[in-house]
Design a protein around this motif. Structure first.
Motif, mmCIF file in Angstrom:
data_model
loop_
_atom_site.group_PDB
_atom_site.id
_atom_site.type_symbol
_atom_site.label_atom_id
_atom_site.label_comp_id
_atom_site.label_asym_id
_atom_site.label_seq_id
_atom_site.Cartn_x
_atom_site.Cartn_y
_atom_site.Cartn_z
ATOM 1 N N VAL A 107 -10.931 13.518 14.865
ATOM 2 C CA VAL A 107 -9.558 13.281 15.333
ATOM 3 C C VAL A 107 -9.142 11.839 15.063
ATOM 4 O O VAL A 107 -8.058 11.583 14.529
ATOM 5 N N VAL A 108 -9.982 10.893 15.413
ATOM 6 C CA VAL A 108 -9.645 9.483 15.248
ATOM 7 C C VAL A 108 -9.483 9.124 13.771
ATOM 8 O O VAL A 108 -8.517 8.460 13.391
ATOM 9 N N PHE A 109 -10.401 9.571 12.923
ATOM 10 C CA PHE A 109 -10.304 9.224 11.504
ATOM 11 C C PHE A 109 -9.062 9.818 10.848
ATOM 12 O O PHE A 109 -8.371 9.129 10.095
ATOM 13 N N ILE A 110 -8.768 11.067 11.138
ATOM 14 C CA ILE A 110 -7.597 11.693 10.511
ATOM 15 C C ILE A 110 -6.307 11.048 11.022
ATOM 16 O O ILE A 110 -5.392 10.751 10.248
ATOM 17 N N THR A 111 -6.204 10.816 12.329
ATOM 18 C CA THR A 111 -4.972 10.208 12.856
ATOM 19 C C THR A 111 -4.823 8.763 12.392
ATOM 20 O O THR A 111 -3.697 8.309 12.153
ATOM 21 N N MET A 112 -5.928 8.044 12.245
ATOM 22 C CA MET A 112 -5.829 6.684 11.707
ATOM 23 C C MET A 112 -5.314 6.708 10.272
ATOM 24 O O MET A 112 -4.502 5.871 9.886
ATOM 25 N N TYR A 113 -5.767 7.669 9.504
ATOM 26 C CA TYR A 113 -5.299 7.792 8.127
ATOM 27 C C TYR A 113 -3.792 8.022 8.098
ATOM 28 O O TYR A 113 -3.074 7.399 7.300
ATOM 29 N N TRP A 114 -3.293 8.899 8.956
ATOM 30 C CA TRP A 114 -1.877 9.232 8.926
ATOM 31 C C TRP A 114 -0.999 8.144 9.528
ATOM 32 O O TRP A 114 0.220 8.219 9.440
ATOM 33 N N MET A 115 -1.585 7.120 10.130
ATOM 34 C CA MET A 115 -0.793 5.982 10.597
ATOM 35 C C MET A 115 -0.550 4.957 9.492
ATOM 36 O O MET A 115 0.284 4.075 9.635
ATOM 37 N N LEU A 116 -1.260 5.084 8.398
ATOM 38 C CA LEU A 116 -1.082 4.146 7.289
ATOM 39 C C LEU A 116 0.250 4.402 6.592
ATOM 40 O O LEU A 116 0.596 5.550 6.292
ATOM 41 N N PRO A 117 1.000 3.351 6.314
ATOM 42 C CA PRO A 117 2.282 3.527 5.620
ATOM 43 C C PRO A 117 2.141 4.236 4.267
ATOM 44 O O PRO A 117 2.955 5.060 3.894
ATOM 45 N N ARG A 118 1.081 3.931 3.559
ATOM 46 C CA ARG A 118 0.873 4.553 2.251
ATOM 47 C C ARG A 118 0.674 6.063 2.371
ATOM 48 O O ARG A 118 1.104 6.827 1.503
ATOM 49 N N ALA A 119 0.015 6.506 3.430
ATOM 50 C CA ALA A 119 -0.198 7.942 3.625
ATOM 51 C C ALA A 119 1.132 8.670 3.783
ATOM 52 O O ALA A 119 1.318 9.761 3.239
ATOM 53 N N LEU A 120 2.055 8.065 4.541
ATOM 54 C CA LEU A 120 3.380 8.670 4.693
ATOM 55 C C LEU A 120 4.096 8.745 3.352
ATOM 56 O O LEU A 120 4.719 9.761 3.026
ATOM 57 N N ASP A 121 4.034 7.665 2.589
ATOM 58 C CA ASP A 121 4.670 7.649 1.270
ATOM 59 C C ASP A 121 4.103 8.738 0.364
ATOM 60 O O ASP A 121 4.840 9.470 -0.290
ATOM 61 N N GLU A 122 2.796 8.815 0.317
ATOM 62 C CA GLU A 122 2.160 9.792 -0.567
ATOM 63 C C GLU A 122 2.425 11.226 -0.125
ATOM 64 O O GLU A 122 2.514 12.122 -0.957
ATOM 65 N N ALA A 123 2.551 11.454 1.180
ATOM 66 C CA ALA A 123 2.829 12.806 1.664
ATOM 67 C C ALA A 123 4.202 13.289 1.199
ATOM 68 O O ALA A 123 4.414 14.485 1.021
ATOM 69 N N VAL A 124 5.110 12.366 0.992
ATOM 70 C CA VAL A 124 6.453 12.734 0.545
ATOM 71 C C VAL A 124 6.483 12.958 -0.971
ATOM 72 O O VAL A 124 7.228 13.814 -1.458
ATOM 73 N N THR A 125 5.655 12.241 -1.715
ATOM 74 C CA THR A 125 5.750 12.288 -3.175
ATOM 75 C C THR A 125 4.643 13.073 -3.875
ATOM 76 O O THR A 125 4.843 13.536 -4.988
#
Length: 185
Positions: free
Chosen positions: A71-89
């Motif tokens: 849970v902690v590792f996955i949620t930490m990953y999704w808090m990264l700005p780059r992860a949000l960018d990549e999820a959109v593109t």
């Protein structure tokens, strides 16, 4: 069974392309609405899965620690700005998001009740500091961090993280200064 159905319906609504596109078009909605709702869908669906595969969860996640690490590792990953960018593109990052976050909800449901009080406190304080750090990062950053979102959207997200951080601090203060003797009886 009602929770499982609710979780499946919620998950189905969140992955419908127009809903998904709308939630991802505004940074605040992407981070503080879509991602938590995917986790909530996994939480609801997890009720049935944990009961169905009880021997697996008992053997693999006996004290809740392996599940909470996930849970902690996955949620930490999704808090990264780059992860949000990549999820959109990038489509496979989007696919990872819609698979990993419901799994976070599933493992959170199974692990949280198994964790000891000290472990729960550690996790809570870890998220408190992460949300405070993210608030500072998004509000105080002099540049645009995410390519797909405007700088004003990242500042609004930062204020959203700050509000969550304040709520967490108020909850912590309430928990510390409340008499828990009656609950123990």
């Amino acid at each position: 069974m009602k929770q499982t159905g609710l979780g499946i319906i919620l998950y189905g609504i969140l992955v419908v392309p127009p809903v998904k596109a709308y939630l991802e078009s505004i940074m605040l909605l992407h981070m503080l609405v879509q991602l938590p709702l995917l986790i909530l869908a996994g939480w609801f669906i997890g009720d049935r899965l944990i009961k169905k595969f009880h021997p697996f969860f008992t053997a693999w996640n006996t004290d809740g620690v392996p599940g909470m690490i996930f849970v902690v590792f996955i949620t930490m990953y999704w808090m990264l700005p780059r992860a949000l960018d990549e999820a959109v593109t990038i489509y496979y990052i989007e696919l990872f998001k819609i698979i990993s976050l419901p799994l976070v909800g599933l493992f959170l449901r199974d692990s949280w009740k198994k964790m000891q009080t000290l472990g729960k406190g550690f996790i809570f304080l870890n998220y408190l500091s992460m949300f405070a750090l993210m608030a500072w990062l998004y509000i105080d950053s002099p540049i645009q961090i995410c390519n797909n979102y405007l700088e004003t959207q990242q500042k609004v997200l930062g204020w959203g993280f700050l509000v969550i951080t304040i709520w967490m601090i108020l909850y912590l203060l309430q928990a510390v200064f409340t008499d828990h003797a009656e609950k123990a009886e």
